[in-house]
Design a protein around this motif. Sequence first.
Motif, PDB file in Angstrom:
ATOM      1  N   ARG A 356       0.828  -1.201   0.041  1.00  0.00           N
ATOM      2  CA  ARG A 356      -0.108   0.007   0.100  1.00  0.00           C
ATOM      3  C   ARG A 356       0.977   1.257  -0.119  1.00  0.00           C
ATOM      4  O   ARG A 356       0.626   2.343  -0.784  1.00  0.00           O
ATOM      5  N   ALA A 357       1.961   1.354   0.830  1.00  0.00           N
ATOM      6  CA  ALA A 357       2.767   2.521   0.952  1.00  0.00           C
ATOM      7  C   ALA A 357       3.395   2.792  -0.556  1.00  0.00           C
ATOM      8  O   ALA A 357       3.385   4.036  -0.746  1.00  0.00           O
ATOM      9  N   PHE A 358       3.638   1.788  -1.230  1.00  0.00           N
ATOM     10  CA  PHE A 358       4.089   2.014  -2.750  1.00  0.00           C
ATOM     11  C   PHE A 358       3.277   2.746  -3.613  1.00  0.00           C
ATOM     12  O   PHE A 358       3.723   3.515  -4.684  1.00  0.00           O
ATOM     13  N   VAL A 359       1.914   2.734  -3.077  1.00  0.00           N
ATOM     14  CA  VAL A 359       1.010   3.579  -3.942  1.00  0.00           C
ATOM     15  C   VAL A 359       0.467   4.802  -3.215  1.00  0.00           C
ATOM     16  O   VAL A 359       0.182   5.961  -3.753  1.00  0.00           O
ATOM     17  N   VAL A 360       0.129   4.669  -1.750  1.00  0.00           N
ATOM     18  CA  VAL A 360      -0.489   5.767  -1.392  1.00  0.00           C
ATOM     19  C   VAL A 360       0.335   6.936  -0.993  1.00  0.00           C
ATOM     20  O   VAL A 360       0.052   7.938  -1.322  1.00  0.00           O
ATOM     21  N   ALA A 361       1.567   6.659  -0.949  1.00  0.00           N
ATOM     22  CA  ALA A 361       2.648   7.842  -0.586  1.00  0.00           C
ATOM     23  C   ALA A 361       2.779   8.569  -1.920  1.00  0.00           C
ATOM     24  O   ALA A 361       2.615   9.686  -2.056  1.00  0.00           O
ATOM     25  N   PRO A 362       3.070   7.952  -3.182  1.00  0.00           N
ATOM     26  CA  PRO A 362       3.092   8.789  -4.341  1.00  0.00           C
ATOM     27  C   PRO A 362       1.792   9.438  -4.588  1.00  0.00           C
ATOM     28  O   PRO A 362       1.583  10.455  -5.290  1.00  0.00           O
ATOM     29  N   GLY A 363       0.702   8.797  -4.595  1.00  0.00           N
ATOM     30  CA  GLY A 363      -0.739   9.311  -4.856  1.00  0.00           C
ATOM     31  C   GLY A 363      -0.870  10.669  -4.001  1.00  0.00           C
ATOM     32  O   GLY A 363      -1.226  11.540  -4.597  1.00  0.00           O
ATOM     33  N   LEU A 364      -0.500  10.687  -2.709  1.00  0.00           N
ATOM     34  CA  LEU A 364      -0.778  11.795  -1.966  1.00  0.00           C
ATOM     35  C   LEU A 364       0.355  12.912  -2.473  1.00  0.00           C
ATOM     36  O   LEU A 364      -0.090  13.987  -2.233  1.00  0.00           O
ATOM     37  N   THR A 365       1.560  12.407  -2.939  1.00  0.00           N
ATOM     38  CA  THR A 365       2.362  13.326  -3.288  1.00  0.00           C
ATOM     39  C   THR A 365       1.927  14.131  -4.546  1.00  0.00           C
ATOM     40  O   THR A 365       2.106  15.480  -4.741  1.00  0.00           O
ATOM     41  N   ILE A 366       1.348  13.133  -5.497  1.00  0.00           N
ATOM     42  CA  ILE A 366       0.799  13.762  -6.630  1.00  0.00           C
ATOM     43  C   ILE A 366      -0.368  14.758  -6.491  1.00  0.00           C
ATOM     44  O   ILE A 366      -0.440  15.869  -6.754  1.00  0.00           O
ATOM     45  N   CYS A 367      -1.127  14.477  -5.399  1.00  0.00           N
ATOM     46  CA  CYS A 367      -2.250  15.551  -4.817  1.00  0.00           C
ATOM     47  C   CYS A 367      -1.385  16.954  -4.179  1.00  0.00           C
ATOM     48  O   CYS A 367      -1.868  17.902  -4.559  1.00  0.00           O
ATOM     49  N   ALA A 368      -0.523  16.648  -3.803  1.00  0.00           N
ATOM     50  CA  ALA A 368       0.254  17.728  -3.178  1.00  0.00           C
ATOM     51  C   ALA A 368       0.760  18.712  -4.409  1.00  0.00           C
ATOM     52  O   ALA A 368       0.644  20.060  -4.259  1.00  0.00           O
ATOM     53  N   LEU A 369       1.246  18.055  -5.241  1.00  0.00           N
ATOM     54  CA  LEU A 369       2.028  18.866  -6.541  1.00  0.00           C
ATOM     55  C   LEU A 369       0.691  19.522  -7.103  1.00  0.00           C
ATOM     56  O   LEU A 369       0.747  20.839  -7.501  1.00  0.00           O
ATOM     57  N   GLY A 370      -0.169  19.049  -7.243  1.00  0.00           N
ATOM     58  CA  GLY A 370      -1.551  19.475  -8.118  1.00  0.00           C
ATOM     59  C   GLY A 370      -2.050  20.498  -7.248  1.00  0.00           C
ATOM     60  O   GLY A 370      -2.449  21.406  -7.859  1.00  0.00           O
ATOM     61  N   ASN A 371      -2.058  20.565  -5.899  1.00  0.00           N
ATOM     62  CA  ASN A 371      -2.674  21.688  -5.087  1.00  0.00           C
ATOM     63  C   ASN A 371      -1.689  22.804  -5.307  1.00  0.00           C
ATOM     64  O   ASN A 371      -2.028  24.144  -5.452  1.00  0.00           O
ATOM     65  N   LEU A 372      -0.359  22.542  -5.238  1.00  0.00           N
ATOM     66  CA  LEU A 372       0.788  23.693  -5.305  1.00  0.00           C
ATOM     67  C   LEU A 372       0.534  24.333  -6.964  1.00  0.00           C
ATOM     68  O   LEU A 372       0.606  25.480  -7.058  1.00  0.00           O
ATOM     69  N   ALA A 373       0.272  23.499  -7.833  1.00  0.00           N
ATOM     70  CA  ALA A 373       0.184  24.094  -9.208  1.00  0.00           C
ATOM     71  C   ALA A 373      -1.231  24.815  -9.323  1.00  0.00           C
ATOM     72  O   ALA A 373      -1.346  25.891  -9.903  1.00  0.00           O
ATOM     73  N   LEU A 374      -2.571  24.581  -8.631  1.00  0.00           N
ATOM     74  CA  LEU A 374      -3.542  25.207  -8.669  1.00  0.00           C
ATOM     75  C   LEU A 374      -3.384  26.634  -7.896  1.00  0.00           C
ATOM     76  O   LEU A 374      -3.883  27.828  -8.382  1.00  0.00           O
ATOM     77  N   ALA A 375      -2.549  26.751  -6.874  1.00  0.00           N
ATOM     78  CA  ALA A 375      -2.174  27.694  -6.177  1.00  0.00           C
ATOM     79  C   ALA A 375      -1.554  28.795  -6.937  1.00  0.00           C
ATOM     80  O   ALA A 375      -1.858  30.156  -6.878  1.00  0.00           O
ATOM     81  N   ALA A 376      -0.699  28.365  -7.826  1.00  0.00           N
ATOM     82  CA  ALA A 376       0.112  29.171  -8.817  1.00  0.00           C
ATOM     83  C   ALA A 376      -0.469  29.258  -9.920  1.00  0.00           C
ATOM     84  O   ALA A 376       0.211  30.116 -10.703  1.00  0.00           O
ATOM     85  N   ALA A 377      -1.337  28.786 -10.237  1.00  0.00           N
ATOM     86  CA  ALA A 377      -1.886  28.874 -11.706  1.00  0.00           C
ATOM     87  C   ALA A 377      -2.148  30.384 -12.258  1.00  0.00           C
ATOM     88  O   ALA A 377      -3.037  30.854 -11.599  1.00  0.00           O
ATOM     89  N   PRO A 378      -1.469  30.656 -13.334  1.00  0.00           N
ATOM     90  CA  PRO A 378      -1.654  32.298 -13.895  1.00  0.00           C
ATOM     91  C   PRO A 378      -2.853  32.104 -14.715  1.00  0.00           C
ATOM     92  O   PRO A 378      -3.242  33.240 -14.936  1.00  0.00           O
ATOM     93  N   ASP A 379      -3.146  31.157 -15.381  1.00  0.00           N
ATOM     94  CA  ASP A 379      -4.173  31.306 -16.470  1.00  0.00           C
ATOM     95  C   ASP A 379      -5.058  30.083 -16.680  1.00  0.00           C
ATOM     96  O   ASP A 379      -4.836  29.089 -15.704  1.00  0.00           O
TER      97      ASP A 379
END
Length: 468
Positions: A356-379
């Motif tokens: 499970r850790a092999f999938v959960v950790a990357p999945g939540l990391t992708i979520c974190a990156l997605g939220n950061l990208a949403l916060a900085a999205a200019p267009d």
Amino acid sequence: MNKMNPAKEIWRMYGARQLLIEKATRKRYPKQWVQTGSWVKEKNGLKSSIHRKSTIVAKNGERGHFIYDSPILLALQSVPNQYRMGLAVISSAQGALNFGFGVIVPVLPTFAASTLGLGATGVGFVLAVPALMRVALNATAGRLSDRIGRIPMMTFGEFIAALGIIGTGISGGFLDMVCARSVLGVGGAAATAGSSAWTADLTSLRSVRPHRGVIMGTMGAITSASWVLGPAVGGLLCDLVGQTNLFAGVGFLATTCSIAYAFCVPEVEKSHLSTHLINKQQNTQSLFSYPLQRAAIIANAALAANYAVALSVLPLQYTIIANASTLEIGCLFSAMAGMGILGGPISGAVSDRYGRAFVVAPGLTICALGNLALAAAPDANTFIIAALILGAGEAVAAPAISAASADAAPSHRRSEALALSRTATDLVFVALPPIMGLAADGYGGYLPFTAVSAASALAAMHAAKCLR
């Protein structure tokens, strides 16, 4: 007959993992090679056309077929015959119910505001009432499910939920709707306690346990498909049949599922279950003593936070950045939910194979990156890409988190343990949207997205450390 070993040819031709097989030098070829596939002599024919197949010529010149089963098919084959109908009924019922709930999601706020004259605060409270009831009753429903069985909880819970849905559609005032939504929350807590525990019971059978992630991922894909279609159809059906009839139809659908639970789904025999993580302590707090249980609760809460920010802040921010219409917002949500249709089974299969850790950790990391990208999205284009990244992370993490929750639950208190993760999810859904709304009003979408990104990253690190 000359000695032969087709495993090497298969390994070379398919690049598959090493086959766990009996030696092919016995008098008869083994019909099934463990977990991976079958070697069937050509004269025996093929029993199914579902399998991917290729003809292989062995070293001794004998022709045969190597059958490579898909993870989903292997998972279904691992389910004992007496439970296959029950699994099909529960999967279909969850798809139908989520479609029904998706249908009324876009209608309910408008119905509460226009028909009953409620303001934004009243509408928000009406929407939150079922979650509040689930927070209060999840643990009790879980203990009751462990005591009296899964099927009674599923049957009566779904029937009570149906009454709540119908009552919502005929409500004539604020108090009427609050009462109806409360009944819906009570029924939802009971039905979910039974269905989630039944699925965990089934996937704890020794033959099914290696495929738990695939089964839960496939069920999640069905739910995702329902949420893709439901909101899009809801507005159209409301215009055709009216709001009251729409709620009545969804209530009838829930009643039908209740009847199907009662007559088509058997209880999973306790004697077949594995007995991992058994502890004689009976208070709910003792469940927190299990590290896996704590990790599953934290992962569920982090995933719920991502759902909450997507529901409460993402539409407003998309409107600000791109002046998006309601249709465009709905299409974006459908695209995000659609990630789970493909990602669910794949994520489950990978978590079954590598943990499970092999999938959960990357999945939540992708979520974190997605939220950061949403916060900085200019267009608008960048915002859409960031939202799809967030949807992909949710699709990757969700099935493995569900499987991890089932892994961590003690077999004799499985429903009660699973209720803790649901309670954490419901608490996040109740508390986070208004807090995020206030933060977005005061500081813009940057703060909520960044905060959830940080929480997702911390949960990912905790999952990598504690899950297995």
